[in-house]
Design an enzyme around this catalytic site. Sequence first.
Site, PDB file in Angstrom:
ATOM      1  N   ASP A  78      65.097 -21.412 -46.711  1.00 23.42           N
ATOM      2  CA  ASP A  78      66.356 -22.121 -46.448  1.00 23.42           C
ATOM      3  C   ASP A  78      67.476 -21.312 -47.084  1.00 23.42           C
ATOM      4  O   ASP A  78      67.225 -20.216 -47.604  1.00 23.42           O
ATOM      5  CB  ASP A  78      66.296 -23.591 -46.906  1.00 23.42           C
ATOM      6  CG  ASP A  78      66.241 -23.765 -48.418  1.00 23.42           C
ATOM      7  OD1 ASP A  78      66.541 -22.805 -49.159  1.00 23.42           O
ATOM      8  OD2 ASP A  78      65.896 -24.877 -48.871  1.00 23.42           O
ATOM      9  N   SER A 113      64.343 -25.369 -58.933  1.00 27.31           N
ATOM     10  CA  SER A 113      63.655 -25.385 -57.634  1.00 27.31           C
ATOM     11  C   SER A 113      62.813 -24.143 -57.380  1.00 27.31           C
ATOM     12  O   SER A 113      61.944 -24.158 -56.511  1.00 27.31           O
ATOM     13  CB  SER A 113      64.660 -25.535 -56.496  1.00 27.31           C
ATOM     14  OG  SER A 113      65.562 -24.437 -56.497  1.00 27.31           O
ATOM     15  N   HIS A 126      66.522 -20.647 -50.815  1.00 24.12           N
ATOM     16  CA  HIS A 126      65.152 -20.459 -51.316  1.00 24.12           C
ATOM     17  C   HIS A 126      64.332 -19.491 -50.465  1.00 24.12           C
ATOM     18  O   HIS A 126      64.552 -19.372 -49.267  1.00 24.12           O
ATOM     19  CB  HIS A 126      64.443 -21.821 -51.390  1.00 24.12           C
ATOM     20  CG  HIS A 126      65.162 -22.816 -52.249  1.00 24.12           C
ATOM     21  ND1 HIS A 126      65.966 -23.809 -51.724  1.00 24.12           N
ATOM     22  CD2 HIS A 126      65.228 -22.944 -53.588  1.00 24.12           C
ATOM     23  CE1 HIS A 126      66.482 -24.523 -52.720  1.00 24.12           C
ATOM     24  NE2 HIS A 126      66.063 -24.018 -53.862  1.00 24.12           N
TER      25      HIS A 126
END
Length: 354
Positions: A329, A36, A332
């Site tokens: 978040d 990610s 991240h």
Amino acid sequence: MTAYNFMPCLILFFVQLITSCVVGGKVPAIIVFGDSTVDTGNNNQILTVLRSNFPPYGRDYYDKKATGRFCNGRIPPDFISEAFGLRPFVPAYLDPMYNITDFAVGVCFASAGTGYDSATSHVLNVMPLWKEIENYKEYQKKLEAYVGIQKSKYIIQEALYIVSMGTNDFLENYFAMQSVRAFQYTTEQYRGFIIGHVENFIKEIYQLGARKISLTGLPPMGCLPLERAANMLRGQGDTCSNNYNDCALKFNEMLSALIQKLNKELPGIRIAFANPYGIILQMVQNPASFGFEVARIACCGTGLFEMSYLCNKLNPLTCPDPNKYVFWDSFHLTQKTNQIITNSLMKNVLHQFV
Ligand SMILES: *[C@@H]1O[C@H](CO)[C@@H](O)[C@H](O)[C@H]1NC(C)=O
């Protein structure tokens, strides 16, 4: 001495001049593998709950589009591509909006939630690394059909490969509850196991033609808001998890040694160690010196645990200005943080490829 002696030099000079005009920029494409930290939207196309193609993700991206990037805006491959004079974004290979015309100058094979260890990809049902390589092989065939064999060879060899993963191997797999890997290996052994996989992966893409590689180290993963919150629940106070940070530091040392070894062993390869540990830790410890206000919690939701579907537009607590936050978040970074890291990488590590 006659002028004659200079002729070979002069000829060589013109040959170089002509070749550099014909081939153009030194990095013709950006090719991305990983999780990610670098996935620009591949998970939208596979059956997983680990997604981010809905608001508030993408609120600061072009047209406020939620692309599947785990961020309010752009992520490092986008900024790196722009810094090399290419497009300001790198499209996801599985995104039906794009085709080989677009992918010829940059393509992303990454899948959020994956790792070097195939078992990691099973935790959230995302693409294992071998699948990313399968897609890359398919891409090579399409590229050859599109630009011809010579140009495709050139692109494959001169492209900059961004490789970024590893956090999930530890946080989603090894250190998770009921982890099979934790029964099989001590932490030290597991680090060695993962390093073995990194080595195999680099050798595999080398065999397939890759030569310029930016290999990303682990961040201070004990400082991710989710791990801080877990630390607090364990009654260890509102601090980074020393255990996880220590694990990342040790892993990065091994990665650095592996890079030195492979740079000697594989002719023509240039692997750069893109280590984000130091700069992220600085941002966490002293956010104000980078223009941030908050580093303990994330912008989205309560900032403690929300990511993917839990970070959604119904959550009333999401912060109004992500630029004040290091983390977007609970797992991240914000676009602003990604930009700062990329600027530092370009200046200190990746400039050798410009
Ligand atoms: C890629 O898409 C563009 C725009 O949709 C189209 O014009 C082009 O023909 C496509 N190229 C290939 C090789 O399929």
